[in-house]
Design an enzyme around this catalytic site. Structure first.
Site, mmCIF file in Angstrom:
data_model
loop_
_atom_site.group_PDB
_atom_site.id
_atom_site.type_symbol
_atom_site.label_atom_id
_atom_site.label_comp_id
_atom_site.label_asym_id
_atom_site.label_seq_id
_atom_site.Cartn_x
_atom_site.Cartn_y
_atom_site.Cartn_z
ATOM 1 N N ARG A 57 62.467 30.361 60.320
ATOM 2 C CA ARG A 57 61.503 29.531 61.072
ATOM 3 C C ARG A 57 60.621 30.430 61.954
ATOM 4 N NH1 ARG A 57 62.047 23.689 64.241
ATOM 5 N NH2 ARG A 57 59.931 23.735 65.021
ATOM 6 N N GLU A 88 45.777 27.421 62.971
ATOM 7 C CA GLU A 88 47.155 27.140 62.528
ATOM 8 C C GLU A 88 47.187 26.786 61.037
ATOM 9 O OE1 GLU A 88 49.855 27.542 64.380
ATOM 10 O OE2 GLU A 88 49.257 27.281 66.477
ATOM 11 N N LYS A 134 60.195 20.801 68.190
ATOM 12 C CA LYS A 134 60.208 21.640 69.397
ATOM 13 C C LYS A 134 59.460 20.892 70.482
ATOM 14 C CE LYS A 134 60.448 26.373 67.696
ATOM 15 N NZ LYS A 134 59.733 27.666 67.672
ATOM 16 N N ARG A 150 69.686 10.534 78.029
ATOM 17 C CA ARG A 150 70.296 11.523 77.111
ATOM 18 C C ARG A 150 69.708 11.443 75.702
ATOM 19 N NH1 ARG A 150 74.861 10.012 80.092
ATOM 20 N NH2 ARG A 150 75.271 11.597 81.666
ATOM 21 N N HIS A 159 50.680 34.752 72.514
ATOM 22 C CA HIS A 159 51.229 34.144 73.740
ATOM 23 C C HIS A 159 50.988 35.035 74.951
ATOM 24 C CE1 HIS A 159 54.264 31.075 71.886
ATOM 25 N NE2 HIS A 159 53.052 30.596 71.976
ATOM 26 N N GLU A 171 65.667 27.717 64.313
ATOM 27 C CA GLU A 171 65.054 29.043 64.350
ATOM 28 C C GLU A 171 66.067 30.175 64.490
ATOM 29 O OE1 GLU A 171 61.258 29.122 66.389
ATOM 30 O OE2 GLU A 171 61.510 31.247 66.791
ATOM 31 N N ASN A 203 55.814 31.864 63.685
ATOM 32 C CA ASN A 203 55.246 32.492 64.879
ATOM 33 C C ASN A 203 54.317 33.652 64.544
ATOM 34 O OD1 ASN A 203 56.508 30.833 66.811
ATOM 35 N ND2 ASN A 203 58.432 31.904 66.429
ATOM 36 N N HIS A 246 51.981 35.001 67.151
ATOM 37 C CA HIS A 246 52.300 34.370 68.428
ATOM 38 C C HIS A 246 52.805 35.344 69.491
ATOM 39 C CE1 HIS A 246 51.593 30.735 66.240
ATOM 40 N NE2 HIS A 246 51.935 29.972 67.254
ATOM 41 N N HIS A 287 44.960 28.022 72.737
ATOM 42 C CA HIS A 287 46.132 28.500 71.982
ATOM 43 C C HIS A 287 45.736 28.981 70.578
ATOM 44 C CE1 HIS A 287 50.242 28.716 70.555
ATOM 45 N NE2 HIS A 287 49.928 27.904 69.555
ATOM 46 N N LYS A 337 55.364 23.629 56.731
ATOM 47 C CA LYS A 337 56.192 23.598 57.945
ATOM 48 C C LYS A 337 57.485 22.818 57.699
ATOM 49 C CE LYS A 337 56.532 23.297 62.811
ATOM 50 N NZ LYS A 337 55.891 23.320 64.107
HETATM 51 N N1 NAD Z 1 55.981 22.025 69.581
HETATM 52 C C1 NAD Z 1 55.491 22.911 68.751
HETATM 53 O O1 NAD Z 1 56.087 23.223 67.717
HETATM 54 C C2 NAD Z 1 54.155 23.526 69.047
HETATM 55 C C3 NAD Z 1 53.491 24.262 68.072
HETATM 56 C C4 NAD Z 1 52.223 24.761 68.356
HETATM 57 C C5 NAD Z 1 51.646 24.509 69.602
HETATM 58 N N2 NAD Z 1 52.333 23.801 70.520
HETATM 59 C C6 NAD Z 1 51.737 23.502 71.828
HETATM 60 O O2 NAD Z 1 50.611 22.659 71.627
HETATM 61 C C7 NAD Z 1 49.732 22.805 72.740
HETATM 62 C C8 NAD Z 1 48.315 22.907 72.248
HETATM 63 O O3 NAD Z 1 48.012 21.724 71.555
HETATM 64 P P1 NAD Z 1 46.495 21.224 71.393
HETATM 65 O O4 NAD Z 1 45.681 22.346 70.916
HETATM 66 O O5 NAD Z 1 46.533 19.961 70.640
HETATM 67 O O6 NAD Z 1 46.049 21.008 72.920
HETATM 68 P P2 NAD Z 1 45.835 19.704 73.809
HETATM 69 O O7 NAD Z 1 46.916 18.751 73.675
HETATM 70 O O8 NAD Z 1 45.515 20.229 75.159
HETATM 71 O O9 NAD Z 1 44.521 19.060 73.170
HETATM 72 C C9 NAD Z 1 43.319 19.771 73.211
HETATM 73 C C10 NAD Z 1 42.210 18.997 73.924
HETATM 74 O O10 NAD Z 1 41.687 18.059 73.017
HETATM 75 C C11 NAD Z 1 41.734 16.754 73.567
HETATM 76 N N3 NAD Z 1 41.958 15.869 72.432
HETATM 77 C C12 NAD Z 1 43.060 15.819 71.636
HETATM 78 N N4 NAD Z 1 42.844 14.979 70.625
HETATM 79 C C13 NAD Z 1 41.593 14.475 70.785
HETATM 80 C C14 NAD Z 1 40.791 13.580 70.046
HETATM 81 N N5 NAD Z 1 41.202 13.063 68.884
HETATM 82 N N6 NAD Z 1 39.567 13.273 70.534
HETATM 83 C C15 NAD Z 1 39.097 13.833 71.680
HETATM 84 N N7 NAD Z 1 39.801 14.718 72.393
HETATM 85 C C16 NAD Z 1 41.033 15.031 71.943
HETATM 86 C C17 NAD Z 1 42.810 16.790 74.602
HETATM 87 O O11 NAD Z 1 42.599 15.840 75.597
HETATM 88 C C18 NAD Z 1 42.646 18.214 75.135
HETATM 89 O O12 NAD Z 1 41.619 18.247 76.085
HETATM 90 C C19 NAD Z 1 50.187 24.044 73.492
HETATM 91 O O13 NAD Z 1 50.840 23.630 74.651
HETATM 92 C C20 NAD Z 1 51.187 24.691 72.547
HETATM 93 O O14 NAD Z 1 52.201 25.397 73.218
HETATM 94 C C21 NAD Z 1 53.561 23.301 70.265
#
Ligand code: NAD
Length: 382
Positions: free
Chosen positions: A255, A199, A157, A135, A266, A251, A259, A262, A280, A241
């Protein structure tokens, strides 16, 4: 090094601390070089000498897991590491189940900590597992992609994707600490760095025109990993942020501004099957360009603002149009259906983040679907 020394270096060195103000769940985001080696002290000075289970992916593990494990082991805080497959498909029920069971097998108790070492995929998935295990257990984000450092690791999130859409199953669960080591970005693939930069630009476009100007002048230094400009870009993004999350954690109001780009983005990501065809950050780069063009088409924003923004995306090498996505074109009905899955849909009405200019985003509810459809028809054929 004692925790006092580390804290003193953090205060005096190039390391910045941004506070996310959420009452008794307030936490710090530490930003700067060489933080990973100090992670055990940074965690223990805030949370105590807690037992940590690290969740990461194979790519990140290859480059950085050894450093983190060595730091945690030296402090007697390492309880195990779980290495998952990289990629968006890991953010799924299929992976959540074995991850939760593995965390329990490693003896994770209520007072222990899940450490998410990775990009947004690992942060979202490990954070969600932490939210539901026993939990709710605490978790620390050590974001390793630029996108994760400026966006996904901050704000609480967490969640996974389903065939119906992205992030449709999840929970708000704030981390207890975020450690953004700018050095780890050096191993990030260039395309991922560019996608994360989308971003960063978003914060300028939604509410900080001077920051957008600064990025236009300094983007090359950011991509060259120059310590001061890179740290400044991340700090400015995280501050923006943190302020918004502090005002509207769940949100209910502004907040949603985060987006920007987005709703369109999306839908495009879902249409591409969350594949390497469109990352993304690339999707929201197109989505933000569309938000500007749509705002211009609705007469909300002066003509030419969109071109100004698009010129920056282009120079950096980010896509701005649907036609920039390799492969076949989407159809309007398909995109409209995907947009209807957006979490911001209320009683069937689409909510968009639109703009009055650079740095002036606002939440527009009740956007008539016919106007969206006409706009998309034109976008698909351009
Ligand atoms: N929670 C939130 O508020 C929020 C906000 C924006 C995006 N997201 C989510 O984030 C995700 C995208 O995140 P992302 O772009 O980091 O993708 P990801 O986690 O897939 O990372 C991108 C790629 O880079 C590699 N990688 C990461 N750091 C590395 C490093 N230092 N050295 C070598 N390789 C590395 C990973 O293995 C992966 O292949 C999506 O799922 C999206 O929905 C969430």
């Amino acid at each position: 090094m004692s925790s006092e020394t580390v804290e003193q270096e953090i205060r005096e060195g190039p390391v910045r601390t941004v506070c996310v103000p959420l009452g008794d769940r307030t936490y710090d985001v530490l930003i700067g070089p060489a933080l990973l080696v100090q992670s055990a002290e940074l965690i223990s000075s805030r949370l105590g000498p807690v037992k940590c289970v690290v969740v990461t992916d194979e790519n990140v593990a290859r480059c950085h897991l050894g450093t983190l494990e060595a730091a945690l082991k030296a402090a007697g805080m390492h309880a195990g590491s779980i290495v998952l497959k990289p990629g968006e498909s890991t953010k799924s029920f299929r992976e959540l189940e074995p991850l939760s069971e593995r965390l329990l097998e490693l003896g994770l108790e209520r007072g222990d900590v899940v450490v998410a070492l990775g990009g947004g995929v690992i942060g979202d998935l490990a954070g969600f597992a932490a939210a539901i295990l026993r939990r709710g257990v605490r978790f620390v984000q050590i974001p390793t992609s630029l996108l994760a450092q400026v966006d996904s690791s901050v704000g609480g999130k967490t969640g996974i994707d389903t065939p119906q859409g992205k992030n449709l199953v999840g929970a708000f669960h704030q981390p207890s600490l975020v450690i953004a080591d700018t050095d780890v970005l050096r191993t990030l693939p260039e395309r991922e760095m560019r996608a994360g930069y989308a971003e960063v630009v978003k914060y300028g476009l939604l509410g900080d025109a001077p920051f957008f100007d600064w990025l236009e002048q300094n983007w090359k230094a950011v991509f060259a990993f120059e310590a001061e400009p890179l740290t400044h870009a991340i700090e400015t993004s995280v501050k923006a942020k943190a302020q918004i999350v502090g005002r509207d954690e769940m949100e209910h109001g502004d907040r949603a501004l985060l987006n920007l780009g987005h709703t369109f983005g999306h839908a495009l990501e879902a249409w591409c099957g969350y594949s390497d065809r469109l990352l993304h950050g690339e999707a929201i780069s197109i989505g933000m360009s569309q938000a500007f063009r749509f705002s211009e088409a609705l007469g909300l924003c002066a003509r030419g603002e969109g071109d100004h923004v698009v010129a920056h995306w282009r120079i950096v090498g980010l896509p701005t149009r649907i036609s920039d996505i390799p492969g076949d074109k989407p159809d309007v009905d398909g995109l409209m259906k995907l947009m209807a899955q957006d979490k911001k849909v209320q009683k069937g009405k689409l909510t968009f983040i639109l703009v009055r200019g650079i740095g002036q985003a606002f939440v527009a509810r009740d956007v008539p679907p016919e106007q969206v459809r006409d706009f998309l028809e034109a976008e698909i054929t351009t």
